[in-house]
Write a protein that holds these residues in place. Structure first.
Motif, PDB file in Angstrom:
ATOM      1  N   HIS A 172      34.640 -15.438  61.878  1.00 18.04           N
ATOM      2  CA  HIS A 172      33.304 -15.597  62.457  1.00 18.04           C
ATOM      3  C   HIS A 172      33.354 -15.528  63.985  1.00 18.04           C
ATOM      4  O   HIS A 172      32.518 -14.869  64.629  1.00 18.04           O
ATOM      5  CB  HIS A 172      32.705 -16.936  62.034  1.00 18.04           C
ATOM      6  CG  HIS A 172      32.197 -16.962  60.628  1.00 18.04           C
ATOM      7  ND1 HIS A 172      31.253 -16.088  60.158  1.00 18.04           N
ATOM      8  CD2 HIS A 172      32.506 -17.776  59.581  1.00 18.04           C
ATOM      9  CE1 HIS A 172      30.986 -16.349  58.888  1.00 18.04           C
ATOM     10  NE2 HIS A 172      31.748 -17.368  58.510  1.00 18.04           N
ATOM     11  N   GLN A 173      34.331 -16.209  64.571  1.00 16.33           N
ATOM     12  CA  GLN A 173      34.371 -16.266  66.034  1.00 16.33           C
ATOM     13  C   GLN A 173      34.875 -14.959  66.642  1.00 16.33           C
ATOM     14  O   GLN A 173      34.374 -14.521  67.681  1.00 16.33           O
ATOM     15  CB  GLN A 173      35.224 -17.451  66.468  1.00 16.33           C
ATOM     16  CG  GLN A 173      34.570 -18.781  66.093  1.00 16.33           C
ATOM     17  CD  GLN A 173      35.315 -19.972  66.625  1.00 16.33           C
ATOM     18  OE1 GLN A 173      35.225 -20.312  67.798  1.00 16.33           O
ATOM     19  NE2 GLN A 173      36.063 -20.632  65.750  1.00 16.33           N
ATOM     20  N   GLY A 208      31.146 -15.840  72.368  1.00 13.10           N
ATOM     21  CA  GLY A 208      32.534 -16.243  72.474  1.00 13.10           C
ATOM     22  C   GLY A 208      33.163 -15.787  73.768  1.00 13.10           C
ATOM     23  O   GLY A 208      32.554 -15.086  74.577  1.00 13.10           O
ATOM     24  N   PRO A 252      42.594 -16.057  68.083  1.00 10.93           N
ATOM     25  CA  PRO A 252      42.183 -17.099  67.149  1.00 10.93           C
ATOM     26  C   PRO A 252      43.373 -17.914  66.639  1.00 10.93           C
ATOM     27  O   PRO A 252      44.517 -17.699  67.029  1.00 10.93           O
ATOM     28  CB  PRO A 252      41.531 -16.307  66.003  1.00 10.93           C
ATOM     29  CG  PRO A 252      41.341 -14.911  66.523  1.00 10.93           C
ATOM     30  CD  PRO A 252      42.445 -14.715  67.526  1.00 10.93           C
ATOM     31  N   ASP A 312      32.110 -12.759  66.808  1.00 11.76           N
ATOM     32  CA  ASP A 312      31.001 -13.307  67.590  1.00 11.76           C
ATOM     33  C   ASP A 312      29.806 -13.696  66.733  1.00 11.76           C
ATOM     34  O   ASP A 312      28.661 -13.696  67.212  1.00 11.76           O
ATOM     35  CB  ASP A 312      30.567 -12.321  68.685  1.00 11.76           C
ATOM     36  CG  ASP A 312      30.393 -13.013  70.036  1.00 11.76           C
ATOM     37  OD1 ASP A 312      30.895 -14.148  70.193  1.00 11.76           O
ATOM     38  OD2 ASP A 312      29.748 -12.432  70.926  1.00 11.76           O
ATOM     39  N   TRP A 321      29.125 -16.584  65.723  1.00  7.02           N
ATOM     40  CA  TRP A 321      28.614 -17.856  66.223  1.00  7.02           C
ATOM     41  C   TRP A 321      28.454 -17.819  67.739  1.00  7.02           C
ATOM     42  O   TRP A 321      28.252 -18.837  68.350  1.00  7.02           O
ATOM     43  CB  TRP A 321      29.569 -18.997  65.860  1.00  7.02           C
ATOM     44  CG  TRP A 321      29.770 -19.182  64.391  1.00  7.02           C
ATOM     45  CD1 TRP A 321      28.981 -18.708  63.381  1.00  7.02           C
ATOM     46  CD2 TRP A 321      30.826 -19.922  63.755  1.00  7.02           C
ATOM     47  NE1 TRP A 321      29.469 -19.095  62.163  1.00  7.02           N
ATOM     48  CE2 TRP A 321      30.604 -19.839  62.353  1.00  7.02           C
ATOM     49  CE3 TRP A 321      31.912 -20.639  64.235  1.00  7.02           C
ATOM     50  CZ2 TRP A 321      31.450 -20.461  61.432  1.00  7.02           C
ATOM     51  CZ3 TRP A 321      32.760 -21.244  63.311  1.00  7.02           C
ATOM     52  CH2 TRP A 321      32.530 -21.159  61.934  1.00  7.02           C
ATOM     53  N   SER A 339      36.603 -19.296  59.797  1.00  7.52           N
ATOM     54  CA  SER A 339      35.977 -19.474  61.112  1.00  7.52           C
ATOM     55  C   SER A 339      36.640 -18.603  62.175  1.00  7.52           C
ATOM     56  O   SER A 339      36.004 -18.229  63.168  1.00  7.52           O
ATOM     57  CB  SER A 339      36.011 -20.948  61.538  1.00  7.52           C
ATOM     58  OG  SER A 339      37.333 -21.426  61.636  1.00  7.52           O
ATOM     59  N   ASN A 383      38.870 -20.217  71.883  1.00  8.20           N
ATOM     60  CA  ASN A 383      37.463 -19.960  72.171  1.00  8.20           C
ATOM     61  C   ASN A 383      36.788 -21.175  72.802  1.00  8.20           C
ATOM     62  O   ASN A 383      35.660 -21.536  72.478  1.00  8.20           O
ATOM     63  CB  ASN A 383      36.707 -19.531  70.907  1.00  8.20           C
ATOM     64  CG  ASN A 383      35.366 -18.885  71.226  1.00  8.20           C
ATOM     65  OD1 ASN A 383      35.143 -18.365  72.325  1.00  8.20           O
ATOM     66  ND2 ASN A 383      34.451 -18.907  70.262  1.00  8.20           N
TER      67      ASN A 383
END
Length: 349
Positions: A47-48, A56, A62, A51, A53, A44, A118
């Motif tokens: 993913h974040q 952000g 992270p 971007d 999901w 994850s 985030n």
């Protein structure tokens, strides 16, 4: 007075992570200042930072699998003292008054949980995660890491561990229960360890037999390849509980066919595309299709105590901060067995 600490951040969506400096808030009355020793890399995070999901908040630091040592405490702190071994997981605050928070299910805070990174804190400031040298967290959202487990292998338990422990405990995996874990990656491998320690008969369902030796070593009793169409025929009606750890779109009807009457298929992975399912696959055997997301603070502490008492930790590869971007590529290519952990001493190197 704020503290400037070394960190690694993605400055823009998809940008390589690079060394930077971030501000940490002053230690408040109920805060704990933690010297981070290790930070796990969760998919994850990737993913974040990319971007996937979105949208952000950037620059983004992270990291929500954090293990370290208490360096200072606020005057009102009662749970921790300087020198304690502690961890921080996926969230660092919640409203504390809604029904879910009062029940110890802070991850489902009805007013909105504050994620470790985030996210925005109560002052509207962006949160930054564990890819840094230090972090300040309210004592109520800090976990104690027992002496029975090393900090490096404990770090991924703060996300991966609780993600698997929670559904296994909720659906009562244990003696007399047949449990299948779909996928033997960063999540699945600790799921196998925990299900085995709970006393269940454990089966790994993986695309191929490539990881069979690892699965058996980690505690699986059986290992089957899902790319073999006979697998679904041979194992029909076999399992009380199936936990899917993968982020790929699956044939839900086929997997539901592997459940016994009253069995449950629980998803902890988050596929990018929707899955479809026929209601007949559920109705015919009184089956449950469910999802599960981490756990609250009390359950996460329970998980850590359980793992420490049984000598359970994640299988890790420790890397330096300079290797983060390479590690991201290897995670997306499934080229890690089974979890990357960053040595936080290298953030300032």
């Amino acid at each position: 007075m704020t503290d400037q600490v070394p960190a690694y951040a993605a400055r823009t969506p998809g940008a390589p992570l690079a060394r930077t400096t971030i501000a940490r808030r002053a230690v408040g009355k109920h805060d704990v200042l933690i010297d981070i020793k290790y930070a796990g890399i969760c998919h994850s995070d990737i993913h974040q930072a990319r971007d996937d999901w979105g949208p952000g908040t950037f620059p983004m630091v992270p990291g929500h699998e954090i293990a370290g040592i208490v360096a200072a405490t606020g005057p009102g702190v009662t749970k921790y003292a300087v020198g304690d071994r502690v961890g921080v997981g996926c969230f660092v605050d919640s409203c504390r008054r809604c029904e879910n928070c009062r029940q110890g299910r802070e991850q489902f805070c009805l007013e909105g949980v504050t994620f470790t990174y985030n996210s925005l804190d109560k002052n509207g400031e962006p949160t930054h995660g564990g890819y840094s040298s230090r972090i300040v967290v309210d004592e109520n959202y800090v976990l104690g890491i027992p002496e029975g487990i090393a900090l490096d292998v404990a770090a991924p338990l703060l996300c991966a561990g609780i993600t698997l422990y929670s559904p296994l405990a909720r659906w009562k995996a244990g003696p007399g229960k047949n449990v299948a874990i779909i996928g033997l990656g960063g999540l699945g491998h600790i799921g196998v360890k925990i299900a085995h320690a709970l006393g269940a008969e454990v089966t790994v369902l993986s695309q191929t037999l490539n990881k069979r030796d690892d699965g058996i070593r980690l505690g699986a009793d059986h290992f089957h390849a899902t790319n073999d169409p006979e697998t679904f025929t041979k194992l029909a009606g076999s399992f009380d509980l199936i936990v899917s750890t993968v982020s790929a779109t699956l044939d839900m009807d086929a997997y539901l066919g592997l459940l016994k009457t009253d069995g449950a298929l629980v998803n902890v992975g988050a596929p990018a595309l929707p899955n479809s399912v026929s209601m007949h696959s559920l109705i015919g055997g009184n089956k449950t299709l469910a999802g599960s997301m981490i756990g609250g603070i009390a359950e996460t502490q329970e998980m850590l105590d359980f793992c420490a008492a049984r000598g359970l930790g994640t299988e890790i590869e420790v890397i330096s901060a300079e290797q983060i971007n390479e590690a991201y590529e290897r995670v997306t290519a499934s080229d890690v067995r089974f979890r990357f952990v960053i040595d936080a001493a290298t953030f300032a190197a």
